[in-house]
Design a protein around this motif. Structure first.
Motif, PDB file in Angstrom:
ATOM      1  N   GLU A   1      47.286  40.004  57.079  1.00 41.86           N
ATOM      2  CA  GLU A   1      46.393  40.371  58.176  1.00 41.86           C
ATOM      3  C   GLU A   1      44.961  40.500  57.672  1.00 41.86           C
ATOM      4  N   VAL A   2      44.015  39.994  58.470  1.00 44.89           N
ATOM      5  CA  VAL A   2      42.611  40.012  58.062  1.00 44.89           C
ATOM      6  C   VAL A   2      41.718  40.372  59.237  1.00 44.89           C
ATOM      7  N   LEU A   3      40.517  40.849  58.901  1.00 44.82           N
ATOM      8  CA  LEU A   3      39.401  40.944  59.830  1.00 44.82           C
ATOM      9  C   LEU A   3      38.297  40.035  59.302  1.00 44.82           C
ATOM     10  N   VAL A   4      37.659  39.322  60.192  1.00 42.40           N
ATOM     11  CA  VAL A   4      36.510  38.506  59.795  1.00 42.40           C
ATOM     12  C   VAL A   4      35.291  39.422  59.708  1.00 42.40           C
ATOM     13  N   ASP A   5      34.731  39.500  58.511  1.00 37.18           N
ATOM     14  CA  ASP A   5      33.578  40.358  58.242  1.00 37.18           C
ATOM     15  C   ASP A   5      32.303  39.606  58.606  1.00 37.18           C
ATOM     16  N   VAL A   6      31.485  40.206  59.469  1.00 33.95           N
ATOM     17  CA  VAL A   6      30.289  39.561  60.006  1.00 33.95           C
ATOM     18  C   VAL A   6      29.052  40.323  59.555  1.00 33.95           C
ATOM     19  N   ASN A   7      28.046  39.615  59.111  1.00 31.50           N
ATOM     20  CA  ASN A   7      26.770  40.224  58.739  1.00 31.50           C
ATOM     21  C   ASN A   7      26.004  40.583  60.013  1.00 31.50           C
ATOM     22  N   VAL A   8      25.833  41.892  60.241  1.00 30.64           N
ATOM     23  CA  VAL A   8      25.121  42.341  61.444  1.00 30.64           C
ATOM     24  C   VAL A   8      23.747  42.915  61.104  1.00 30.64           C
ATOM     25  N   GLY A   9      23.253  42.618  59.887  1.00 32.65           N
ATOM     26  CA  GLY A   9      21.905  43.039  59.535  1.00 32.65           C
ATOM     27  C   GLY A   9      21.762  43.764  58.217  1.00 32.65           C
ATOM     28  N   LEU A  10      22.879  44.200  57.631  1.00 39.88           N
ATOM     29  CA  LEU A  10      22.806  44.916  56.358  1.00 39.88           C
ATOM     30  C   LEU A  10      22.432  43.991  55.209  1.00 39.88           C
TER      31      LEU A  10
ATOM     32  N   LEU B   1      47.526  33.361  58.407  1.00 38.34           N
ATOM     33  CA  LEU B   1      47.147  34.759  58.501  1.00 38.34           C
ATOM     34  C   LEU B   1      46.996  35.190  59.952  1.00 38.34           C
ATOM     35  N   HIS B   2      47.271  36.470  60.187  1.00 36.03           N
ATOM     36  CA  HIS B   2      47.021  37.057  61.510  1.00 36.03           C
ATOM     37  C   HIS B   2      45.618  37.644  61.516  1.00 36.03           C
ATOM     38  N   VAL B   3      44.781  37.155  62.405  1.00 35.23           N
ATOM     39  CA  VAL B   3      43.408  37.640  62.519  1.00 35.23           C
ATOM     40  C   VAL B   3      43.381  38.770  63.548  1.00 35.23           C
ATOM     41  N   ARG B   4      43.182  39.989  63.070  1.00 34.62           N
ATOM     42  CA  ARG B   4      43.212  41.150  63.957  1.00 34.62           C
ATOM     43  C   ARG B   4      41.918  41.315  64.750  1.00 34.62           C
ATOM     44  N   GLY B   5      40.832  40.701  64.273  1.00 30.81           N
ATOM     45  CA  GLY B   5      39.550  40.829  64.953  1.00 30.81           C
ATOM     46  C   GLY B   5      38.417  40.725  63.972  1.00 30.81           C
ATOM     47  N   VAL B   6      37.366  41.515  64.196  1.00 27.57           N
ATOM     48  CA  VAL B   6      36.155  41.444  63.378  1.00 27.57           C
ATOM     49  C   VAL B   6      35.768  42.824  62.877  1.00 27.57           C
ATOM     50  N   MET B   7      34.935  42.829  61.837  1.00 30.41           N
ATOM     51  CA  MET B   7      34.274  44.053  61.409  1.00 30.41           C
ATOM     52  C   MET B   7      32.841  43.705  61.033  1.00 30.41           C
ATOM     53  N   GLY B   8      31.965  44.684  61.173  1.00 29.58           N
ATOM     54  CA  GLY B   8      30.568  44.497  60.794  1.00 29.58           C
ATOM     55  C   GLY B   8      29.938  45.848  60.575  1.00 29.58           C
ATOM     56  N   TYR B   9      29.353  46.062  59.419  1.00 28.32           N
ATOM     57  CA  TYR B   9      28.849  47.379  59.061  1.00 28.32           C
ATOM     58  C   TYR B   9      27.327  47.435  59.202  1.00 28.32           C
ATOM     59  N   GLU B  10      26.878  48.276  60.095  1.00 29.59           N
ATOM     60  CA  GLU B  10      25.441  48.469  60.308  1.00 29.59           C
ATOM     61  C   GLU B  10      24.909  49.560  59.365  1.00 29.59           C
ATOM     62  N   GLY B  11      25.244  49.407  58.086  1.00 38.92           N
ATOM     63  CA  GLY B  11      24.898  50.424  57.093  1.00 38.92           C
ATOM     64  C   GLY B  11      23.412  50.641  56.916  1.00 38.92           C
ATOM     65  N   HIS B  12      22.615  49.641  57.231  1.00 37.55           N
ATOM     66  CA  HIS B  12      21.165  49.774  57.111  1.00 37.55           C
ATOM     67  C   HIS B  12      20.579  50.713  58.156  1.00 37.55           C
ATOM     68  N   LEU B  13      21.407  51.144  59.112  1.00 34.49           N
ATOM     69  CA  LEU B  13      20.923  52.003  60.194  1.00 34.49           C
ATOM     70  C   LEU B  13      21.412  53.442  60.084  1.00 34.49           C
ATOM     71  N   MET B  14      22.252  53.753  59.099  1.00 30.28           N
ATOM     72  CA  MET B  14      22.900  55.058  59.044  1.00 30.28           C
ATOM     73  C   MET B  14      21.922  56.223  58.987  1.00 30.28           C
ATOM     74  N   LEU B  15      20.814  56.055  58.286  1.00 34.26           N
ATOM     75  CA  LEU B  15      19.869  57.163  58.107  1.00 34.26           C
ATOM     76  C   LEU B  15      18.582  56.988  58.892  1.00 34.26           C
ATOM     77  N   VAL B  16      18.579  56.015  59.817  1.00 32.16           N
ATOM     78  CA  VAL B  16      17.410  55.804  60.683  1.00 32.16           C
ATOM     79  C   VAL B  16      17.355  56.910  61.737  1.00 32.16           C
ATOM     80  N   PRO B  17      16.213  57.497  62.001  1.00 28.49           N
ATOM     81  CA  PRO B  17      16.124  58.558  63.011  1.00 28.49           C
ATOM     82  C   PRO B  17      16.427  58.033  64.415  1.00 28.49           C
ATOM     83  N   SER B  18      16.891  58.920  65.259  1.00 29.86           N
ATOM     84  CA  SER B  18      17.091  58.605  66.673  1.00 29.86           C
ATOM     85  C   SER B  18      15.737  58.750  67.393  1.00 29.86           C
ATOM     86  N   PRO B  19      15.457  57.967  68.446  1.00 33.13           N
ATOM     87  CA  PRO B  19      16.323  57.036  69.172  1.00 33.13           C
ATOM     88  C   PRO B  19      16.334  55.615  68.618  1.00 33.13           C
ATOM     89  N   GLU B  20      15.517  55.354  67.587  1.00 31.17           N
ATOM     90  CA  GLU B  20      15.495  54.001  67.036  1.00 31.17           C
ATOM     91  C   GLU B  20      16.873  53.588  66.541  1.00 31.17           C
TER      92      GLU B  20
END
Length: 329
Positions: free
Chosen positions: A120-129, A151-170
């Motif tokens: 089983e896999v998830l396709v990892d997508v670059n979402v900006g990190l 393989l069974h493709v369960r879906g996707v994953m994408g980590y927006e790690g570059h945004l974890m410490l950005v202040p809100s509302p940005e």
């Protein structure tokens, strides 16, 4: 045992704060909405507490984390949210009854998953990190290749790690943009899972089917600045070893603290600098050689991994000692 009996530096976890953090997250993201990331604490005793709050699927960063989680009876649904080119050890876990899903972002990682026996896999997508993850426009192509490899493709994953410490509302606005990229890729890939997020975006990310938060359980000073409703459960206990006019020194240094997010904090003091075995600070009130000081790390994950054990405490009492049993590779 009392905290005063511990050899310093020692990793402390306040039980009441930890339990409150787990309950708060469970109420916000119940059951499968949260897939806790064990890389933040690397401790199966803590993972069991998360499972008791209804979170039975976990995110891992290393093969060893998957192995130790499975050996502890916590292998019902493990996601290795990382690319792996030798999956034989993961395949052995699957053969023994664990459920393991691995991230793929290239033909090579797809071939590795198939060859090693991970079905089983998830396709990892670059979402900006700009770390791992395929270009969004290639996600459908890779999903087709994975299915062709059996393989069974369960879906996707994408980590927006570059945004974890950005202040809100940005942070919320940019999370939305990142997740629109992921959702477009998900439409090409198919499957039921959209896996993303972390402690920084756990409320902002309303598009993912599951959030991979981990730091919320123990917390650190970098995340604390965001104002999320989680307390600082983790500290490193130190002993004041030197006092001079204008400053003092505690025996907690670079070898006991993750420093990539900056200097640690000491309540009621100004931290000046850290060196290998020392943190130099200016206390608001006088301290003496032999006093105990709690040092608050700026980044929980690389702090925990420097320690062999953590002590669950209530005030001055040590309730339990847990091995940090997912350390190493």
């Amino acid at each position: 045992m009392l905290i005063s009996d511990l050899t310093t530096p020692a990793l402390l976890v306040e039980r009441d704060v930890l339990d409150a953090n787990l309950a708060t997250m469970s109420a916000a993201l119940p059951g499968p909405r949260l897939r806790p990331h064990v890389k933040a604490h690397k401790t199966t005793a803590l993972a069991r507490r998360q499972a008791a709050h209804g979170h039975e699927g976990f995110t891992c960063a290393t093969v060893r984390e998957c192995e130790v989680m499975a050996a502890a009876g916590l292998g019902a649904d493990l996601l290795l949210a990382n690319e792996v080119l030798d999956t034989r050890r993961l395949g052995a876990l699957v053969a023994d009854g664990a459920r393991v899903t691995v991230a793929v972002d290239s033909p090579e990682t797809i071939a590795a998953a198939a060859a090693g026996g991970v079905g089983e896999v998830l396709v990892d997508v670059n979402v900006g990190l700009q770390r791992c993850g395929c270009p969004p426009e290639r996600a459908g192509e890779l999903a087709a290749a994975a299915r062709a490899a059996g393989l069974h493709v369960r879906g996707v994953m994408g980590y927006e790690g570059h945004l974890m410490l950005v202040p809100s509302p940005e942070r919320a606005e940019r999370t939305r943009d990142a997740m629109q990229v992921l959702l477009r890729a998900a439409a090409d890939v198919g499957g039921e899972v959209v896996s993303a997020g972390g402690t920084g975006t756990y409320l902002d990310n309303i598009w993912a089917t599951e959030i991979q938060a981990g730091s919320y359980a123990l917390m650190d000073t970098a995340y604390a600045r965001l104002g999320h409703p989680f307390g600082q459960a983790l500290s490193v206990l130190g002993t004041v070893i030197s006092v001079s006019p204008g400053h003092a020194v505690v025996d907690v240094g670079l070898k006991a603290l993750g420093m990539d997010h900056g200097l640690p904090a000491i309540e009621g003091a100004e931290v000046r600098r850290c060196s290998d075995e020392h943190t130099t600070f200016v206390p608001a009130e006088p301290v003496r050689v032999g006093d105990r000081v709690r040092v608050l790390p700026a980044h929980v994950d690389p702090t925990v991994v420097l320690h062999e054990r953590m002590h669950l405490v209530d005030g001055e009492t040590v309730l339990e000692t847990w091995p940090v049993d997912m350390r190493g590779w």
